[in-house]
Structure formats: C-alpha cells, structure tokens
Design a protein around this motif. Structure first.
Motif, PDB file in Angstrom:
ATOM      1  N   GLU A  81       0.823  -1.202   0.000  1.00  0.00           N
ATOM      2  CA  GLU A  81       0.000   0.000   0.000  1.00  0.00           C
ATOM      3  C   GLU A  81       0.865   1.264   0.000  1.00  0.00           C
ATOM      4  O   GLU A  81       0.632   2.199  -0.772  1.00  0.00           O
ATOM      5  N   SER A  82       1.892   1.267   0.860  1.00  0.00           N
ATOM      6  CA  SER A  82       2.724   2.479   0.977  1.00  0.00           C
ATOM      7  C   SER A  82       3.475   2.713  -0.325  1.00  0.00           C
ATOM      8  O   SER A  82       3.636   3.845  -0.758  1.00  0.00           O
ATOM      9  N   LEU A  98       5.317   4.497   8.810  1.00  0.00           N
ATOM     10  CA  LEU A  98       5.614   3.066   8.621  1.00  0.00           C
ATOM     11  C   LEU A  98       6.434   2.537   9.808  1.00  0.00           C
ATOM     12  O   LEU A  98       7.075   3.333  10.504  1.00  0.00           O
ATOM     13  N   PRO A  99       6.476   1.197  10.009  1.00  0.00           N
ATOM     14  CA  PRO A  99       7.345   0.652  11.055  1.00  0.00           C
ATOM     15  C   PRO A  99       8.796   1.084  10.805  1.00  0.00           C
ATOM     16  O   PRO A  99       9.282   1.014   9.678  1.00  0.00           O
ATOM     17  N   ALA A 100       9.464   1.569  11.863  1.00  0.00           N
ATOM     18  CA  ALA A 100      10.812   2.133  11.706  1.00  0.00           C
ATOM     19  C   ALA A 100      11.885   1.044  11.762  1.00  0.00           C
ATOM     20  O   ALA A 100      11.723   0.037  12.450  1.00  0.00           O
ATOM     21  N   LYS A 185      -3.384  -2.534   9.055  1.00  0.00           N
ATOM     22  CA  LYS A 185      -3.050  -3.948   8.804  1.00  0.00           C
ATOM     23  C   LYS A 185      -3.995  -4.574   7.776  1.00  0.00           C
ATOM     24  O   LYS A 185      -3.649  -5.511   7.082  1.00  0.00           O
ATOM     25  N   ASP A 186      -5.233  -4.033   7.670  1.00  0.00           N
ATOM     26  CA  ASP A 186      -6.235  -4.639   6.783  1.00  0.00           C
ATOM     27  C   ASP A 186      -6.175  -4.102   5.347  1.00  0.00           C
ATOM     28  O   ASP A 186      -7.116  -4.268   4.576  1.00  0.00           O
ATOM     29  N   THR A 206      -6.419   4.174  -2.358  1.00  0.00           N
ATOM     30  CA  THR A 206      -6.874   3.286  -1.285  1.00  0.00           C
ATOM     31  C   THR A 206      -8.309   3.641  -0.918  1.00  0.00           C
ATOM     32  O   THR A 206      -8.535   4.569  -0.146  1.00  0.00           O
ATOM     33  N   PRO A 207      -9.292   2.922  -1.457  1.00  0.00           N
ATOM     34  CA  PRO A 207     -10.693   3.275  -1.176  1.00  0.00           C
ATOM     35  C   PRO A 207     -11.035   3.215   0.319  1.00  0.00           C
ATOM     36  O   PRO A 207     -11.872   3.977   0.788  1.00  0.00           O
ATOM     37  N   LYS A 208     -10.339   2.312   1.053  1.00  0.00           N
ATOM     38  CA  LYS A 208     -10.669   2.167   2.476  1.00  0.00           C
ATOM     39  C   LYS A 208      -9.888   3.194   3.299  1.00  0.00           C
ATOM     40  O   LYS A 208      -8.778   2.918   3.771  1.00  0.00           O
TER      41      LYS A 208
END
Ligand code: TXA
Ligand code: MG
Length: 346
Positions: A81-82, A98-100, A185-186, A206-208
């Motif tokens: 996604e990112s 994001l997770p570092a 996460k989803d 990203t529609p969500k």
C-alpha cells in the motif's frame, strides 16, 4: 536566497548547507508545504538539537525527508500500500507513517515503533537532499505553538540565532503542512493529518480510508491521538480566534453586533459588505470563497500578521470540510481551540 538550485552561487550555498548538516548542525530549508528545520536524521544528537531550538516536547516525533522513494526501505518497513501511495503522490505533500528500522534513532521517532517519511517536491529541498546524501529529519521551522512558517521572514522571526543556516526559497506554494497517513493492517489507510493530498485523492489509490478522530473534532479528555502532534494546541494566535459557522449575511449580522478591537478575516467577496460598517485596518481577506488553495496559502501569514497587531479577538469563517477544505478546517479549529459559533440559518 536560493531561487535556482542549479545556479553556481546556489550550488555553493547548498554545499555549505550540506556540510553543516553532516557535522550535526541545523539548516532551515523551504518545502512546497512549509519551511522545515532540518538535521541529520541518522544522528541522535543532531535531532536532539531540533527539539531544543523549537522548544518542542520530546514526545512529538519528527518527519524524515528523503530524496527518493528508493531510500525508504533503509529506514522503514514498506508495505504494498505504501509503495503505491509513494508512486502516485511522491515527490509531494504526503507523509507516510511506517514501522521504523534501527537506522532511525529514537530521538527522531520519539520512542515510537514507527517513523513518518516524506519526499518533498520543492526544488531547493530536493537539491539539498541530493547534495547531502542522508535523510533529513525536519519538523516545521517555527517555535513550538506558533503557526508554521511559509516564508523566510517567518523563519527569521522565530529561529534567528537558534539555527546555523536559513535557506530562503521564497513563499511556500501550499502553505499548510503535508497530509499524514498510516497504512492499516487490513490494507486500508488512516488519515492522521489532512493536507494538500486530499481524502478524495487518497481514495483513488486506497478506497478504504479512515479519518482519525482528532482530524475534525476534539478528542475526549485523556484519549491519546494516533499522531502525537494532534494533542498540542498548535497554530495558536495570542488573540483568541472564533470561527463563525454561517453564510455571509449571518456572519455580517453577527460581526455588526460585536464591540471592541476585533480583527475580521473574511472571504474576498464579503469585504464590500463588511467595509460598510468596519474600518479597513480590521479587515483581512483569506481569498475568494471557492479558492481553497489561495486560502491555505494565506492562512498562516494572516494569523502571524494579525497577531502582531494586538487585537482583542479574531473572527473568521468556519471552512467547509470537502477537498482541501479539510486541511484548512483542521488547522483553523485547532488555532481557535475549537471555539465555533453556529449562526442561525435562514
Ligand atoms: O509539510 C510537512 O510535513 C512539514 C515539512 C517541513 O515537511 N513538516 C511538518 O512537521 O509539518 P511537524 O513536525 O511540524 O509535524 C509532524 C507531525 C507531528 O504532528 C507529529 O506528531 C507527526 O507528524 N508524526 C511524526 N512521526 C509520527 C509517527 N511515527 N506516528 C504518527 N505521527 C507522527
Ligand atoms: Mg509543526
């Protein structure tokens, strides 16, 4: 003044700025959103100097600026996604949380397991990032609590003597800080701070899209926001700001009933009507009502200029929440400490 980053005199200035950054110093640079107060994002001591220069609380993390999306994997764990968001919106006013990785010291992330990353599009910011070859941690270059700086004069007012160098790139085009999102996460996305990359634009990728609670309202006492910066009273002029929710005539009616030394922020179209009862020195135009880009571009300059004049109170229209309006709305409700007057509708 660094107008053309390719010009020889500008290249020399950028080289000097890069040397300062590499030796742990602080350099203020222009971006397309607002000016940033930069330090080497991989150097904990240098990042610590940012907090000291701004008077920033230690629990409010910094955004890491990179030259290209190819650099992200060195500092953060990417998701599908990112990557898609970066492809569409970078370089530009979008920050992704994001997770570092361990390459980013905890001074930058304020101890969070995540890091906020963005790739700016401003030619001077880009040239500086290329020249220095390291990521630059940079919050907005204002003293904590005052409006973000959108020109070098604002930076000098707040930061002169606190930083090693200020690069003057003229007025920032957008004038409000970047949009911040965090992939869920989803496969969805949470909007933590609205900006020039609007919810409508994000939904095309990203529609969500979830809007974090702190974006459009006030969090209940004791609730921690997803983005630490959202809990601080920001962009606060020293005279109280009150937002008027109503059409031009309802606002005019309300304003006429007020007394005291009050500044009025209005839309360009409102001014002829307001001029009938108010003197010019108290009237400030935010721009045409439909021109949300102009309003964003002007907001922080207006707040700074009005603040210097020592009014008792400032009245301004409550912005709409569609498109770029959401970013304006978010900054203005916070500058007003959520003080909104709902006017009667005809
Ligand atoms: O347009 C911009 O983003 C400007 C320019 C200079 O790039 N920078 C900027 O930085 O506005 P700053 O520090 O004023 O705002 C950064 C915001 C803060 O509200 C902070 O809490 C949030 O980003 N933030 C930083 N790291 C975060 C993280 N790991 N998770 C959630 N929020 C984070
Ligand atoms: Mg800031």
């Amino acid at each position: 003044m660094v107008k053309d980053p390719e010009a020889p005199e500008s290249r020399e200035i950028l080289r000097r700025a890069a040397r300062i950054l590499k030796s742990g110093g602080l350099v203020v640079f222009p971006t397309e959103t607002v000016y940033g107060l930069g330090a080497d994002a991989t150097d904990s001591d240098a990042a610590g100097r940012i907090y000291a220069a701004k008077g920033r609380p230690a629990d409010n993390p910094l955004i890491v600026h990179v030259a290209s999306a190819d650099d992200v994997s060195r500092y953060a764990v990417e998701t599908e996604e990112s990557r898609r968001l970066m492809q569409v919106f970078w370089p530009g006013p979008l920050t992704v949380v994001l997770p570092a990785r361990e390459t980013i010291p905890s001074t930058v992330t304020a101890g969070l397991p995540t890091v906020a990353i963005r790739c700016p599009s401003h030619p001077v910011a880009r040239a500086l990032l290329m020249e220095v070859g390291i990521p630059i941690a940079a919050p907005s270059a204002n003293l904590s609590g005052s409006p973000s700086p959108t020109c070098a004069r604002h930076v000098a007012d707040d930061m002169m003597g606190r930083v090693d160098m200020i690069l003057d790139g003229g007025d920032c085009e957008i004038g409000l800080e970047s949009t911040i999102v965090m992939p869920d996460k989803d496969g969805g996305l949470t909007l933590l701070r609205p900006g020039a990359v609007t919810p409508e634009m994000l939904r095309t990728v990203t529609p969500k899209l979830r809007i974090a609670e702190a974006v459009l309202g006030q969090l209940p006492e004791g609730n921690a926001p997803l983005s630490p910066g959202m809990k601080y009273r920001h962009y606060a002029p020293s005279s109280p700001l009150v937002l008027l929710d109503g059409d031009c005539h309802a606002r005019q009616h309300y304003i006429e009933k007020q007394s005291g030394n009050i500044a009025i922020i209005g839309y360009e179209e409102d001014l002829p009507l307001l001029r009938r009862s108010l003197t010019e020195e108290r009237l400030f135009s935010l721009g045409r009502q439909q021109d949300l880009s102009m309003q964003s571009h002007r907001l922080f300059t207006l707040l700074r200029d009005i603040d210097k004049q020592g009014f008792d109170k400032i009245l301004a229209p409550l912005p709409p929440t569609g498109g770029m309006g959401m970013a304006l709305y978010n900054r203005m409700i916070r500058a007003a400490a959520h003080c909104i007057v709902h006017l009667p509708k005809d």
